[in-house]
Design a protein around this motif. Structure first.
Motif, mmCIF file in Angstrom:
data_model
loop_
_atom_site.group_PDB
_atom_site.id
_atom_site.type_symbol
_atom_site.label_atom_id
_atom_site.label_comp_id
_atom_site.label_asym_id
_atom_site.label_seq_id
_atom_site.Cartn_x
_atom_site.Cartn_y
_atom_site.Cartn_z
ATOM 1 N N ILE A 79 -78.539 5.827 50.059
ATOM 2 C CA ILE A 79 -78.382 6.587 48.810
ATOM 3 C C ILE A 79 -78.404 8.080 49.108
ATOM 4 O O ILE A 79 -79.251 8.551 49.879
ATOM 5 N N ALA A 80 -77.488 8.810 48.485
ATOM 6 C CA ALA A 80 -77.474 10.273 48.556
ATOM 7 C C ALA A 80 -77.557 10.809 47.128
ATOM 8 O O ALA A 80 -76.778 10.395 46.264
ATOM 9 N N VAL A 81 -78.497 11.710 46.888
ATOM 10 C CA VAL A 81 -78.737 12.264 45.552
ATOM 11 C C VAL A 81 -78.436 13.755 45.557
ATOM 12 O O VAL A 81 -78.890 14.484 46.434
ATOM 13 N N THR A 82 -77.661 14.190 44.550
ATOM 14 C CA THR A 82 -77.348 15.610 44.373
ATOM 15 C C THR A 82 -77.737 16.019 42.955
ATOM 16 O O THR A 82 -77.125 15.542 41.982
ATOM 17 N N PRO A 83 -78.764 16.877 42.786
ATOM 18 C CA PRO A 83 -79.092 17.383 41.457
ATOM 19 C C PRO A 83 -77.948 18.272 40.952
ATOM 20 O O PRO A 83 -77.329 19.011 41.733
ATOM 21 N N LEU A 84 -77.655 18.198 39.662
ATOM 22 C CA LEU A 84 -76.555 18.966 39.086
ATOM 23 C C LEU A 84 -77.080 19.982 38.070
ATOM 24 O O LEU A 84 -78.066 19.741 37.388
ATOM 25 N N ALA A 85 -76.385 21.114 37.982
ATOM 26 C CA ALA A 85 -76.711 22.156 37.004
ATOM 27 C C ALA A 85 -75.427 22.539 36.271
ATOM 28 O O ALA A 85 -74.323 22.356 36.791
ATOM 29 N N ALA A 86 -75.578 23.076 35.087
ATOM 30 C CA ALA A 86 -74.424 23.508 34.302
ATOM 31 C C ALA A 86 -73.655 24.598 35.056
ATOM 32 O O ALA A 86 -74.242 25.443 35.729
ATOM 33 N N HIS A 87 -72.344 24.541 34.932
ATOM 34 C CA HIS A 87 -71.486 25.546 35.576
ATOM 35 C C HIS A 87 -71.125 26.600 34.533
ATOM 36 O O HIS A 87 -70.767 26.269 33.398
ATOM 37 N N PRO A 88 -71.158 27.872 34.884
ATOM 38 C CA PRO A 88 -70.868 28.932 33.905
ATOM 39 C C PRO A 88 -69.433 28.908 33.388
ATOM 40 O O PRO A 88 -69.148 29.475 32.334
ATOM 41 N N ALA A 90 -67.789 26.080 32.609
ATOM 42 C CA ALA A 90 -67.553 24.848 31.851
ATOM 43 C C ALA A 90 -67.458 25.155 30.356
ATOM 44 O O ALA A 90 -68.087 26.103 29.860
ATOM 45 N N LEU A 91 -66.664 24.357 29.657
ATOM 46 C CA LEU A 91 -66.615 24.463 28.203
ATOM 47 C C LEU A 91 -67.978 24.166 27.626
ATOM 48 O O LEU A 91 -68.730 23.352 28.191
ATOM 49 N N PRO A 92 -68.339 24.763 26.491
ATOM 50 C CA PRO A 92 -69.633 24.465 25.869
ATOM 51 C C PRO A 92 -69.769 22.975 25.588
ATOM 52 O O PRO A 92 -68.814 22.315 25.176
ATOM 53 N N GLY A 93 -70.953 22.434 25.874
ATOM 54 C CA GLY A 93 -71.217 21.029 25.630
ATOM 55 C C GLY A 93 -70.808 20.105 26.765
ATOM 56 O O GLY A 93 -70.997 18.899 26.678
ATOM 57 N N GLN A 94 -70.242 20.637 27.842
ATOM 58 C CA GLN A 94 -69.874 19.777 28.962
ATOM 59 C C GLN A 94 -70.892 19.836 30.048
ATOM 60 O O GLN A 94 -71.557 20.752 30.297
#
Length: 94
Positions: A79-88, A90-94
């Motif tokens: 298993i490989a895990v990558t934490p994700l954060a919002a991208h500046p 990205a459309l709002p709400g995505q």
């Protein structure tokens, strides 16, 4: 928190097919429950491999770790895990 998780399954070569089928059935039921409650948001196959990429939406590292450890196929996974954060961008709400 969102996480991208890659799971590669490698069952033992000497595992009887009936046993492997039972484990896969338990895995499917567990995964469907997590999808229904919204914690396992997406799952995609990797073409030509016994692998998937999934998106989990959970409270944090400890919850994700417990979910993954509770997978019936966990003993046979890499298993490989990558934490994700919002991208500046990205459309709002995505």
């Amino acid at each position: 928190m969102l996480y991208l998780v890659r799971m590669d399954v490698t069952p033992p070569r000497d595992m009887p097919e009936e046993e492997f089928s039972r484990i896969k059935a338990r895995e499917k039921e567990y995964a469907l429950g997590l999808q229904r409650d919204g914690r396992w948001r997406h799952i995609w196959r990797v073409v030509g491999q016994y692998s998937n990429y999934s998106i989990f939406d959970v409270s944090g590292n400890d919850e994700l770790h417990q979910i993954l450890q509770d997978l019936p196929l966990y003993p046979y996974m890499t298993i490989a895990v990558t934490p994700l954060a919002a991208h500046p961008s990205a459309l709002p709400g995505q």
